[in-house]
Design an enzyme around this catalytic site. Structure first.
Site, short mmCIF file in Angstrom:
data_model
loop_
_atom_site.label_atom_id
_atom_site.label_comp_id
_atom_site.label_asym_id
_atom_site.label_seq_id
_atom_site.Cartn_x
_atom_site.Cartn_y
_atom_site.Cartn_z
N TYR A 27 6.26 3.01 5.12
CA TYR A 27 7.59 2.49 4.79
C TYR A 27 7.92 1.44 5.85
O TYR A 27 8.09 1.75 7.02
CB TYR A 27 8.54 3.68 4.82
CG TYR A 27 9.99 3.45 4.50
CD1 TYR A 27 10.51 2.22 4.15
CD2 TYR A 27 10.88 4.53 4.55
CE1 TYR A 27 11.86 2.07 3.85
CE2 TYR A 27 12.22 4.39 4.27
CZ TYR A 27 12.70 3.16 3.92
OH TYR A 27 14.05 3.01 3.64
N LYS B 297 5.95 1.02 0.94
CA LYS B 297 7.28 0.60 0.49
C LYS B 297 7.74 -0.49 1.42
O LYS B 297 7.92 -0.28 2.62
CB LYS B 297 8.28 1.76 0.56
CG LYS B 297 9.68 1.29 0.19
CD LYS B 297 10.79 2.26 0.51
CE LYS B 297 12.13 1.59 0.19
NZ LYS B 297 13.28 2.43 0.62
#
Lengths: 319, 319, 319, 319
Positions: B144, B172
């Site tokens: 992330y 992400k």
């Protein structure tokens, strides 16, 4: 004046090393090294000990480790110097956990940054410190301004408000903003018992000229006697001596460059402090908390050279 | 192909809301609201649920709260959609705690940022993910990338290395770096099962044109059906429709401006999501974890106006 | 509608290369190369030519050089495409000098950044453009948003105000802020004749999906035909083709990395464009205006490899 | 040692005001005010005059204006103090124009920033200064480090190389990087005749403790006598007096806040200097070069209050 429990009200000043947390090679706390380090710092004449700060890898330690570090250092210091404890954490709930644990383990004072995981505004910062001050049971609470780590700069307005409301007993300024530091002193200089501490290793002479009460300097782990001399010279108005000592310490601080850019600045800084302390015979290993990465052999050799050039006497190889 | 426990190997795609964590006014978890929120998202056709992310205030929650959130969402989802769980934390030890807890509570996947409290380098980032992947027991681990919160940008080189080594199953990207995103796809596009997810609410149409597999969009808490339509249009090559839907959602996202600059961007963003969900009748309170600060009445009214203008039907007052 | 002199009112769209300014090895303008470059761009189907921009090293040229570049390009283009001219400078007085000179030399439009030498605010930006628009004598004036060079981002509010007041006829957005770009379009999309141009080489496909009217892309110096294909595909709704062309051009743009980090990003970028144009047989030398530094032999070879990999046919050695 | 023309070799030290350039309300140079300003500064005991710097709006002036400013100040100073002249410009060609003009008009020294319009690297910076030094005809050339305006920080390595090669005779450091400043002094302290000048108004006491040779402080336009006292106290080792004077000047410098955030920091700073000088009866108008914007009435009143609080005697209204 005394606080509940009979301790004297703390006014932080002088040299306060942010004590590193020695680990053994397998990553466990190395208490024997920690005790030797406390003796090393106290023998040099430091004013207080700051544990679980940035230099102490505090944010990386789990709760049982935190508790043990505080309890052991308090026991070892044995009243010879106050022990202030870092309780910084992501949000208010976690910082409160850290606070209660520190208080129970015998802390004489608390140090906390802004909450982190993204930038916060004055309103969140002040709510955070208000919650902590309310739970501190009379222990003094110091605001720790270190935007390079937490992503927010404590605003002057916010610090002034918190100081005047009695939420905080002082500030450790590691922001590098010397104009902001002067502004705080001009605003808060008359506030009884408020401590303005620089977090700089490298321009402490200037900060003291600007009326800092003291310094929480990472390099005071490695050369506490040097910082104590610097502080004394400044307090006695021998400014050229203070500058000359700072010059030496400035160059000594080049140990933090040894690991760059292989590892992060954080690893390189704390790693070099630990490597130096191994080489000075104070602690046993320069292991760091994951994900921080210790120095390698070539970097350790570079640390040794810088220590030698700076007038210290490294003897061990730091492995 | 199946992983131990019999679940199918996860390939994240489509719309994945970073589920907010509803609290009652006294700050306790509000499980009834959480269950309604899960139903609201699933009814709209989302592909998976992401709990304990930034939008879920994950970093602020304590361990028992984390455990309960995961367990309740897994139970409520009941296999209708996979549940991926945020385990981001300051250092490796804490993230491992979060990981074990998430796995035990039934997570289908794990999502983690770089360690934070200051910038880290590739070497620390990769050591961190290596430790987590080694402990994940076959659960897919997603990186992330959110420099605005953690202070480090995951380098393209580092992500590519971790992907090729099998440490991570996807990324992400909440960095806003669309060139970096395209570079990742050009480097990793051929890697079987790897998911490239945008974290953007506001240019998901463009990210999908650039071959994102899906989106973890905070605003998908509020208008999951809109994001599902946007995704479907893009997947079917109806790009002008995708753009028109994104335009509507872009303006709807102005709810995040309502609290500014009174509160931080973080409070304003998550606070507006919760306020909107109250007004849409999904959850009961817009309370936030300290030190985050909820919206005030004037700001709630502004949220209501923006929702109305965006074609939604706010009915409650969000108090 | 016509402006004085009978030219049609300009609406910039399509592919507009920011034409580099060829120099001979001794630093003088190389007009023969400039004329060949104009033919190369026009043959590829570009919509207009932009001279004296960042890519044209405009800010570094002195006034006689500026005048000659404009006059020669206008003459060479001979009405086949409009010529817009960069007039950016430190302050208003200097930009006005540039403006008058450009107008006298036959410019069809003017392009200007915020004033620079430190950040400016909306009030100074708007005063600057108001002064320029007042002196433009009907020539359309385009605002050029490039904070990486000038140190200020044009605010959305400011651009919207200037557009509605008729001070500017369009924007070239080289800020990389794709959310800001969408906001401008949503605010100004209905404004007759206003041009929204992306300055990005690397995500022009996405910008076109977001309704850019065209692109001023530095790499269109090197592969104008590629950008013309990308633009045509997007305009005709063949978005997957547009993306595939952009993918190729994205990788081709790695020529700008060849000189890094030996020289600055500015030298590396413009230097690589010129090196490529030498290798493609269009211009004679890759010399740059001091203090910019041209590529060295190893870097030229790297450019050649990237061009080959990107489907072009470099033949010269670029020395 | 003498340079051609018989002047002594310059070693800049002490207080050097970056002289503002007075304009009349219609924007023309106001020579009578400029002459009074020169007398005001010299009467206070400044060591030299710096014209056409940032504070002098040098980058905004056209060539005839530059020439006139230099010639008039040189004539007015009449050998009582050396006159150093800013020649900073976008690129090398333009800076060379400025250099030749300054030398012809009688400059005793030259001051130049890195080239600007985007960041440059060491290689371009050193090429720039090499070209200028080669054209300076024996006039000393000072490097001016002001990243907030030009977008690049001069690297320590680059400054050290240029100093050792004799390209530059000193540095004006307006970067705020006090560690970098100490590093320069530790590296270059033994270099005969090299001047280390701080560009700070607000921590000159600290910079002098750190062995600055002097200061080029914008506020020395407004209160030159104060800076001269500060400098004298520091040079004579009366450090607490130096600090006290700096404290007063620090608060006096709050005049620069009066215009914020209505106008840019640049307008607010130079504008407040000029407003103060009008109120002190030294110059006639606080007009600024476009696009800079002068203060308004309320802001002027605020300046007057700050001057009064700082012990000065404003009498005019500054319109």
């Amino acid at each position: 004046m005394s606080k509940p429990g009979g301790k004297q009200r703390l006014h932080l000043s002088g040299v306060v090393p942010p004590v590193v947390t020695p680990l053994s090679a397998d990553g466990a706390l190395d208490i024997a090294s920690l005790e030797r380090l406390v003796e090393f710092e106290l023998a040099a004449g430091v004013s207080a000990l700051f544990v679980l700060g940035t230099g102490g890898e505090g944010p990386y330690l789990d709760l049982p480790e935190r508790e043990e570090v505080v309890a052991r250092v308090v026991k070892q210091a044995a009243g010879r110097a106050p022990v202030v404890v870092g309780i910084s954490d992501i949000g208010t709930a976690r910082a409160l956990h850290n606070l209660h644990l520190a208080a129970a383990a015998g802390a004489d004072g608390l140090v906390c940054t802004a909450p982190f995981y993204g930038e916060v505004s004055d309103i969140e910062v002040e709510a955070h410190f208000e919650a902590l001050a309310g739970a501190a049971g009379g222990l003094p609470l110091y605001a720790y301004d270190i935007p390079s780590k937490v992503g927010s700069k404590l605003s002057t307005a916010s610090v002034v408000r918190m100081a005047r409301r009695g939420l905080i007993a002082g500030v450790k300024d590691s922001s590098g903003d010397i104009d902001g530091f002067r502004r705080l002193r001009l605003e808060l200089g008359g506030l009884e018992g408020f401590s303005l501490l620089t977090g700089s290793d490298s321009f402490a002479d200037m900060a003291l000229l600007g009326l800092a009460d003291g310094m929480i300097a990472g390099m005071a782990n490695v050369d506490p006697a040097g910082y104590v001399r610097l502080y004394a010279a400044a307090r006695q108005g021998r400014w050229e001596e203070a500058r000359a000592e700072q010059d030496r310490l400035f160059l000594l601080r080049d140990i933090v460059l040894a690991g760059l850019p292989r590892v992060s600045s954080f690893s390189a800084t704390i790693g070099s402090f630990k490597t130096a302390l191994v080489q000075l015979g104070v602690i046993d290993s320069d292991a760091l908390q994951p994900p921080l990465r210790r120095l390698n052999d070539a970097e350790r050799e570079r640390v040794r050279e810088v220590l030698l050039a700076g007038g210290l006497s490294p003897v061990a190889d730091g492995k």
